[in-house]
Design a protein around this motif. Structure first.
Motif, mmCIF file in Angstrom:
data_model
loop_
_atom_site.group_PDB
_atom_site.id
_atom_site.type_symbol
_atom_site.label_atom_id
_atom_site.label_comp_id
_atom_site.label_asym_id
_atom_site.label_seq_id
_atom_site.Cartn_x
_atom_site.Cartn_y
_atom_site.Cartn_z
ATOM 1 N N HIS A 1 1.577 -14.868 -0.053
ATOM 2 C CA HIS A 1 2.019 -15.338 1.267
ATOM 3 C C HIS A 1 1.167 -16.521 1.738
ATOM 4 O O HIS A 1 1.705 -17.539 2.195
ATOM 5 N N GLY B 1 1.821 -19.764 -0.208
ATOM 6 C CA GLY B 1 3.039 -20.414 0.269
ATOM 7 C C GLY B 1 2.841 -21.090 1.613
ATOM 8 O O GLY B 1 3.265 -22.235 1.820
ATOM 9 N N SER B 2 2.188 -20.403 2.537
ATOM 10 C CA SER B 2 1.975 -20.964 3.879
ATOM 11 C C SER B 2 1.087 -22.196 3.845
ATOM 12 O O SER B 2 1.395 -23.221 4.465
ATOM 13 N N LEU C 1 7.044 -21.352 -5.854
ATOM 14 C CA LEU C 1 6.018 -20.325 -5.666
ATOM 15 C C LEU C 1 6.241 -19.074 -6.509
ATOM 16 O O LEU C 1 5.297 -18.591 -7.151
ATOM 17 N N PHE D 1 2.867 -25.055 1.978
ATOM 18 C CA PHE D 1 3.902 -25.680 2.802
ATOM 19 C C PHE D 1 3.277 -26.597 3.848
ATOM 20 O O PHE D 1 3.754 -27.717 4.072
ATOM 21 N N HIS E 1 8.558 -23.097 -1.616
ATOM 22 C CA HIS E 1 9.019 -21.711 -1.727
ATOM 23 C C HIS E 1 9.977 -21.495 -2.907
ATOM 24 O O HIS E 1 10.206 -20.354 -3.309
#
Length: 104
Positions: free
Chosen positions: A40, A43-44, A96, A47, A93
């Motif tokens: 998580h 990805g965050s 990932l 991004f 995403h």
């Protein structure tokens, strides 16, 4: 330097996105955290960083708007350019899962 558009830009920005995510993942794996949390956060963070590079997040430095334009050095004096802003954030995403679930 010569700016060119040979069609390689998308492939190169995807490769950069994977490397960015891989680097974030490796750094996060240095702490004792559950794999789903690492995924998580990768990805965050990926991004957020890609959005800065793509100029979708927008920021200013010393009161001046900063607008990065991504290029790739493909020859001694040749830069691969897509003609505008990059769009790495759109791949974060999508790419990932391949780092965390390579079996599909």
């Amino acid at each position: 330097m010569n700016l060119v558009s040979t069609g390689a830009f998308d492939r190169l920005q995807q490769a950069l996105t994977v490397e960015l995510l891989r680097t974030i993942k490796l750094e996060l794996e240095k702490v004792d955290a559950p794999e789903d949390l690492i995924e998580h956060l990768t990805g965050s963070i990926g991004f957020a960083v890609a959005s800065l590079i793509d100029d979708t997040a927008g920021f200013a430095a010393n009161g001046e708007n900063v607008s990065p334009l991504l290029t790739f050095l493909t020859g001694d004096k040749t830069l691969e350019f897509c003609g505008g802003n990059s769009y790495m954030h759109e791949y974060v995403h999508r790419l990932l899962p391949g780092l965390f679930h390579p079996e599909g």
